[in-house]
Design an enzyme around this catalytic site. Structure first.
Site, PDB file in Angstrom:
ATOM      1  N   ARG A 285      43.840  48.086  38.444  1.00 20.56           N
ATOM      2  CA  ARG A 285      42.740  49.003  37.855  1.00 20.56           C
ATOM      3  C   ARG A 285      42.246  49.891  38.929  1.00 20.56           C
ATOM      4  NH1 ARG A 285      42.984  44.518  34.533  1.00 20.56           N
ATOM      5  NH2 ARG A 285      43.865  45.049  32.721  1.00 20.56           N
TER       6      ARG A 285
ATOM      7  N   ASP B 216      49.660  46.246  36.882  1.00 19.47           N
ATOM      8  CA  ASP B 216      48.957  46.256  35.584  1.00 19.47           C
ATOM      9  C   ASP B 216      49.290  47.571  34.878  1.00 19.47           C
ATOM     10  OD1 ASP B 216      47.334  45.613  33.232  1.00 19.47           O
ATOM     11  OD2 ASP B 216      46.515  44.101  34.738  1.00 19.47           O
TER      12      ASP B 216
ATOM     13  N   HIS C 298      51.244  43.949  29.879  1.00 18.15           N
ATOM     14  CA  HIS C 298      50.558  44.642  31.080  1.00 18.15           C
ATOM     15  C   HIS C 298      51.591  45.161  32.106  1.00 18.15           C
ATOM     16  CE1 HIS C 298      46.360  43.448  30.111  1.00 18.15           C
ATOM     17  NE2 HIS C 298      46.884  42.217  29.979  1.00 18.15           N
TER      18      HIS C 298
ATOM     19  N   ASP D 117      49.996  36.929  30.365  1.00 21.01           N
ATOM     20  CA  ASP D 117      48.649  36.965  29.479  1.00 21.01           C
ATOM     21  C   ASP D 117      48.927  38.334  28.508  1.00 21.01           C
ATOM     22  OD1 ASP D 117      48.275  38.467  31.729  1.00 21.01           O
ATOM     23  OD2 ASP D 117      46.340  39.110  31.002  1.00 21.01           O
ATOM     24  N   GLU D 118      48.015  38.151  27.317  1.00 20.18           N
ATOM     25  CA  GLU D 118      47.893  39.437  26.543  1.00 20.18           C
ATOM     26  C   GLU D 118      49.256  40.337  26.372  1.00 20.18           C
ATOM     27  OE1 GLU D 118      43.212  40.166  27.403  1.00 20.18           O
ATOM     28  OE2 GLU D 118      44.626  41.057  28.905  1.00 20.18           O
TER      29      GLU D 118
ATOM     30  N   TRP E 108      42.257  30.434  31.188  1.00 24.90           N
ATOM     31  CA  TRP E 108      41.032  31.710  31.204  1.00 24.90           C
ATOM     32  C   TRP E 108      40.439  31.877  29.861  1.00 24.90           C
ATOM     33  CZ3 TRP E 108      41.187  36.500  28.880  1.00 24.90           C
ATOM     34  CH2 TRP E 108      42.323  36.994  28.406  1.00 24.90           C
TER      35      TRP E 108
ATOM     36  N   TYR F 170      34.384  34.734  35.197  1.00 30.39           N
ATOM     37  CA  TYR F 170      34.661  36.036  35.460  1.00 30.39           C
ATOM     38  C   TYR F 170      33.615  36.837  35.987  1.00 30.39           C
ATOM     39  CZ  TYR F 170      39.349  35.869  33.244  1.00 30.39           C
ATOM     40  OH  TYR F 170      40.643  35.779  33.172  1.00 30.39           O
ATOM     41  N   PHE F 171      33.747  37.173  37.150  1.00 25.19           N
ATOM     42  CA  PHE F 171      32.734  37.765  37.988  1.00 25.19           C
ATOM     43  C   PHE F 171      32.746  39.418  37.679  1.00 25.19           C
ATOM     44  CE2 PHE F 171      32.356  34.556  41.425  1.00 25.19           C
ATOM     45  CZ  PHE F 171      32.095  33.729  40.582  1.00 25.19           C
ATOM     46  N   ASP F 172      33.546  39.853  36.487  1.00 25.11           N
ATOM     47  CA  ASP F 172      33.289  41.280  35.938  1.00 25.11           C
ATOM     48  C   ASP F 172      32.367  41.103  35.144  1.00 25.11           C
ATOM     49  OD1 ASP F 172      35.062  39.708  34.384  1.00 25.11           O
ATOM     50  OD2 ASP F 172      36.355  41.540  33.922  1.00 25.11           O
TER      51      ASP F 172
ATOM     52  N   TRP G  51      38.269  41.347  37.715  1.00 21.27           N
ATOM     53  CA  TRP G  51      38.812  42.257  37.097  1.00 21.27           C
ATOM     54  C   TRP G  51      38.180  43.679  37.496  1.00 21.27           C
ATOM     55  CZ3 TRP G  51      43.583  40.996  35.821  1.00 21.27           C
ATOM     56  CH2 TRP G  51      43.725  39.472  35.525  1.00 21.27           C
TER      57      TRP G  51
ATOM     58  N   GLU H 250      38.319  46.992  36.177  1.00 19.00           N
ATOM     59  CA  GLU H 250      38.270  48.260  35.463  1.00 19.00           C
ATOM     60  C   GLU H 250      37.041  49.147  35.667  1.00 19.00           C
ATOM     61  OE1 GLU H 250      38.693  45.114  34.358  1.00 19.00           O
ATOM     62  OE2 GLU H 250      40.223  45.236  32.530  1.00 19.00           O
TER      63      GLU H 250
HETATM   64  C1  ACM Z   1      43.165  37.821  31.680  1.00 17.58           C
HETATM   65  O1  ACM Z   1      42.040  37.893  31.971  1.00 17.58           O
HETATM   66  N1  ACM Z   1      43.599  38.724  31.020  1.00 17.58           N
HETATM   67  C2  ACM Z   1      43.930  36.843  32.280  1.00 17.58           C
END
Ligand code: ACM
Ligand code: ZN
Length: 768
Positions: A174, A203, A276, A339-340, A406, A431-433, A482, A484
C-alpha cells in the site's frame, strides 16, 4: 523496615518498592541486582571466541552501540580456546552449552567486567540488547553523547524467550518504504528481541519485488495511477492524482536479508495469491479470469479480480515467481497470503469451472485449497515451507501449511487441533494499524478499531481451550502493520511504538513475569531509550480517558502512579489545577479539561470533554433492543451530556435496521419545550439518517401520548456529516419520555452495502 515491607505488600505500584535501576523491556526471566556499578571506558575491550565467527555479530552489535552512543571505538578481539574474565572493564562473550534455551543467555555485570554466556550467538545478541538497556539511555543515541561516565548497575540476568517465533510484519504494497528505512525497522525489532520480519511485498495497489523472469511486474505493477485521499469510506471519494511507484531490486532484497541475518532476524517474504493480485494482473492480464484490462487499485479494500485458478499459465507464473523468491530468502518460510480472495470471478469463469470438474472439487473454496496446495508443492521443491493467512483452512488445509490466525484465534485453534503449526496475530490484539487512543480527533487517520497499549499487553497467545499437546503447535506471535493510511516512516513509528514494546513482552517474557503496572513503569525508562533512538512513538499510554456514569465524570490514566489534574472553566490543566480523586459531578454545562502529571511535569495531551446539562442528564433509559456493536461509553450513553463526533464514534449508539426507541425515566414529572438529538450520515460506512422522529410522554410509564412528530428529509445522503434534529414540544409534561427514531431501512441499490439494513447512529437525547 517492617513498615516499609508491609507498605510494599499493599502498594506494589509504589516506586520505592520497585527495582528502579534495572528496567528492561522485554522483561527478563530473572534479575538479581548486585553491589556497585560497571563502568564502560573508551579503553574497554570486547572479547569473542574465534572458533565461533557468528559470535562476532553479537560482539559487534555492542561495539556499534558504544560507538554510536558514546563515541567509543571498542576493539572487538577474538580469543582462541579460552579467556580469563577478570579485568580491563571489558566485555567477554562465552559459549556455554549448559544453557538450555537456544536463544537464552546469562548476563553477569560485575564491577570490573561483563560476562555474557549463551548457547548460541543469537542468545549472545539478545544479551547485548539487554546490556545496552542497563547503561544510561543516551548510550542508545544515534550520535555520540557527552557524559562523564557510562555505568551499569551490577547484576545477574538469566533470560530465555517464551516463544520461538517473534514476528513483526510490514505492508509495503500500500505504501512503499525504502531500504534505508527497512533497515531501521529491523534494528528496532531486533532491539526488542523479535526474530522475524514478515515483509508483505505484493498487493492490489503495488507489486514491490523485482522478478527477472517477469519484468512487467516492476515496470507496470509497481505503480498505481493515483491514491485515494482520506478514509476509504469517505463520501464522495477523492483521489490525489499522483502516480505512486516503488519496488526493491533483487540486489536490495539481498542487502535487507543480509542486514537482518546479522541481527538474528529471519525475513519471511509474502507474495499474495490468489487474491490481492490486481497489481500483478495489471501487468499480466492473461492471468485473470476475464482477461482484463486491469489497473493496480487506487483505493483500499478487497477486489473481485484475482488470479484465475483454471489457467495453467497462472501456475507457471506462480512457480517462476516463487523460484526466484526462494532463491533470495534463505529462511525456511515463504508466505503466500491466501486471505480475502472473493470467489465471484471463479464462479463464472469457464476455465475455473472446468478445473473444478476435472479435479472433483465441490466448490470454489476447494478450488482455493487446490491453488494453495500447488503453491505448497512448488515451495517444497525448493525446500521451503508455506505460511498462509487463516482463510487457507477453508476448503481443506494444505498438508504441511503453517497458519497465521488473523480473523481471531479460531483459525489458529482449528489448525493446532489438526496438528499444524500456528502463528497468532488476531486483529483484536495484534493489528497496529488500529487506533491506539480513543481520542481519534487528535490521532492520525487510521483504518478504524481501537487497540490501546494495555490490550496489546494483555494478549495471551495460548488459548486455554487447547490441550498442552495442541498448544505446542503455537510457534509464536506477530504484530501486523498494514499501511493503507500510513504513508511515511514517522507515521509508521507512531503506530508501532510503544505498542511493539508491549508486544515484545507477549512474545519474549515468561507469562509469570508479565504485569501491567510493572511494564507501565519500565516503559517510562524505555521511552528514554526510544527518545535516544529518535523514535516517533505515541504517548497514548498517558492519555486521560473519561466517561460519564450516573451524571458524574470518571477520569483515569494508564500511567502507573501519575496524577490527574483538571479544570472546568475551559482553562488548560496545570500542575496546580484541581487534583482528581473521585468522579466529578457537574451541575451545569461545562468544558472539562484534564491531563496526567508526574512530579509537576505534564505527561499527556489534554483530554477535553464538553458537557451539556439538560433534564435527562444521568437518567436511566431502556431500549426495546440492545445496540449492535456501537454502545457508547456507558449505559448512560444517550443521557451522559456528551455528543458524538465525526471521526470518533465512541459516543454514538448504533442499531442496524431497527427503530431507536429510548424510554427515559426523568424520575419525576417534568415540563419541557424541546427535544434535540443528532444523527450521523456516512453512507460509505452504511450509516443513514432516520426517516422520522416521534416524541411521546407518560405520567405512569404505561399510557403514552404523542406530543410531536417530525419527518426527516432523507434525500441528501452525501458526505460524512452530523445533523442536528430539534423537535419542538411546547407545553409537554411527563415523567417518562419516549423518543422513537425510525430506521432508514434497506440500503438502496448502487450504494455501498446495498440491500443490507442501514445503521442508525444517535448520540444524545437532549431534553430542555
Ligand atoms: C489480513 O489482514 N488481510 C491478513
Ligand atoms: Zn478463472
Amino acid at each position: 523496615m517492617r513498615v516499609l515491607l508491609i507498605f510494599c505488600l499493599f502498594l506494589p505500584l509504589f516506586s520505592a518498592c520497585q527495582n528502579t535501576s534495572i528496567q528492561v523491556v522485554p522483561q527478563p526471566l530473572r534479575v538479581v541486582e548486585g553491589e556497585g556499578v560497571f563502568q564502560l571506558l573508551s579503553s574497554s575491550r570486547i572479547y569473542y571466541p574465534e572458533s565461533r565467527p557468528d559470535w562476532q555479530l553479537a560482539a559487534r552489535a555492542f561495539a556499534d552501540v558504544a560507538q554510536s552512543g558514546a563515541g567509543f571505538s571498542l576493539p572487538v578481539t577474538p580469543y582462541q580456546s579460552s579467556v580469563v574474565v577478570n579485568d580491563e572493564q571489558s566485555i567477554y562473550f562465552l559459549p556455554d552449552t549448559t544453557i538450555a534455551s537456544e536463544e537464552g543467555y546469562v548476563l553477569e555485570v560485575r564491577q570490573r567486567s561483563v560476562a555474557i554466556r549463551a548457547r548460541s550467538a543469537a542468545g549472545a545478541f539478545y544479551a547485548v540488547q539487554t546490556l545496552r538497556q542497563l547503561f544510561p539511555p543516551e548510550l542508545n543515541s544515534l550520535q555520540p553523547q557527552r557524559r562523564d561516565n557510562w555505568t551499569a548497575t551490577c547484576c545477574t540476568i538469566t533470560d530465555a524467550p517464551r516463544f520461538g517465533y517473534r514476528g513483526l510484519h510490514l505492508d509495503v504494497g500500500r505504501h512503499f518504504f525504502p531500504v534505508s528505512y527497512i533497515k531501521r525497522y529491523i534494528d528496532l525489532l531486533a532491539f526488542h528481541k523479535a526474530n522475524t520480519f514478515h515483509w508483505h511485498l505484493t498487493d492490489d495497489q503495488g507489486w514491490r519485488i523485482e522478478i527477472k523472469k517477469h519484468p512487467k511486474l516492476t515496470k507496470i505493477a509497481s505503480c498505481r495511477t493515483e491514491t485515494i485521499v482520506g478514509h476509504n469510506s469517505d463520501q464522495p471519494t477523492r483521489f490525489d492524482g499522483k502516480r505512486y511507484c516503488g519496488y526493491y531490486t533483487q540486489e536490495e532484497v539481498k542487502e535487507v536479508v543480509e542486514y537482518a541475518r546479522q541481527r538474528f532476524v529471519t525475513v519471511v517474504p509474502e507474495i499474495e495469491m490468489p487474491g490481492h493480485a490486481l497489481a500483478a494482473l495489471s501487468a499480466y492480464p492473461e492471468l485473470g479470469c476475464t482477461g482484463g484490462p486491469y489497473q493496480a487499485a487506487t483505493r483500499w479494500g478487497v477486489f473481485e479480480d484475482v488470479f484465475c485458478a483454471g489457467n495453467e499459465q497462472t501456475f507457471r507464473f506462480v512457480d517462476e515467481v516463487l523460484s526466484e523468491v526462494c532463491a533470495l530468502f534463505p529462511g525456511p518460510y515463504i508466505h503466500i497470503g491466501g486471505d480475502e480472495c472473493p470467489k465471484t470471478r471463479w464462479k463464472t469463469c469457464p476455465k475455473c469451472q472446468a478445473r473444478m470438474q476435472a479435479e472433483g472439487l465441490k466448490d470454489e473454496h476447494e478450488l482455493q485449497s487446490y491453488f494453495i496446495r500447488r503453491a505448497e508443492t512448488m515451495l517444497a521443491r525448493h525446500g521451503k515451507k508455506l505460511i498462509g493467512w487463516d482463510e487457507i483452512l477453508e476448503g481443506g488445509l494444505a498438508p504441511s501449511a503453517t497458519v497465521m490466525s488473523w480473523r481471531g484465534t479460531e483459525g489458529g485453534i482449528a489448525a493446532a487441533r489438526a496438528h499444524h503449526d500456528v502463528i497468532m496475530t488476531p486483529t483484536s490484539h495484534c493489528y497496529f494499524d488500529y487506533y491506539q487512543s480513543n481520542d481519534a480527533e487528535t490521532e492520525p487517520l487510521a483504518i478504524g478499531g481501537y487497540l490501546p497499549l494495555e490490550k496489546v499487553y494483555a494478549y495471551e497467545p495460548l488459548p486455554d481451550v487447547l490441550q498442552p499437546d495442541e498448544q505446542k503447535y503455537i510457534l509464536g506471535v506477530q504484530a501486523n502493520v498494514w499501511t493503507e493510511y500510513i504513508r511515511t516512516p514517522d507515521y509508521l513509528e507512531y503506530m508501532l511504538w510503544p505498542r511493539m514494546c508491549a508486544m515484545s513482552e507477549v512474545q519474549w517474557s515468561a507469562k509469570s513475569r508479565r504485569d501491567w503496572p510493572g511494564f507501565s513503569r519500565r516503559l517510562e525508562a524505555h521511552l528514554a531509550r526510544l527518545d535516544a533512538l529518535q523514535v516517533n512513538y505515541a504517548k497514548s499510554i498517558y492519555d486521560v480517558k473519561g466517561s460519564f456514569s450516573a451524571g458524574a465524570l470518571q477520569l483515569n490514566t494508564s500511567a502507573a502512579g501519575a496524577d490527574i489534574r483538571y479544570t472546568t472553566d475551559g482553562g488548560e490543566p496545570e500542575p496546580q489545577s484541581m487534583p482528581y480523586f473521585a468522579p466529578i459531578v457537574l451541575n451545569s454545562s461545562a468544558t472539562v479539561k484534564a491531563a496526567a502529571f508526574r512530579e509537576g511535569k505534564k505527561l499527556s495531551k489534554t483530554f477535553v470533554v464538553q458537557y451539556q446539562a439538560h433534564k435527562a442528564n444521568g437518567k436511566l433509559y431502556v431500549l426495546s433492543g440492545q445496540p449492535d456493536k456501537f454502545k457508547g461509553t456507558s449505559e448512560f450513553a444517550l443521557t451522559d451530556g456528551v455528543t458524538g463526533s465525526l471521526k470518533n464514534w465512541k459516543n454514538w449508539v448504533g442499531l442496524v435496521n431497527r427503530d431507536f426507541d429510548p424510554l427515559i425515566d426523568l424520575g419525576r414529572q417534568e415540563s419541557f419545550e424541546k427535544v434535540t438529538t443528532h444523527f450521523l450520515v456516512n453512507t460509505g460506512s452504511w450509516i443513514y439518517p432516520p426517516r422520522r422522529i416521534e416524541v411521546q410522554v407518560s405520567a405512569d410509564g404505561k399510557q403514552f401520548t404523542t406530543v410531536a412528530v417530525q419527518n426527516i428529509d432523507t434525500s441528501n445522503l452525501a458526505g460524512n456529516r452530523i445533523e442536528e434534529m430539534v423537535v419542538q414540544t411546547p407545553g409537554a409534561k411527563g415523567r417518562y419520555v419516549r423518543v422513537i427514531a425510525s430506521t432508514f431501512g434497506v440500503i438502496p441499490a448502487g450504494m455501498p452495502g446495498e440491500n443490507n439494513g442501514a445503521w442508525l447512529f444517535l448520540d444524545e437525547i437532549i431534553i430542555e
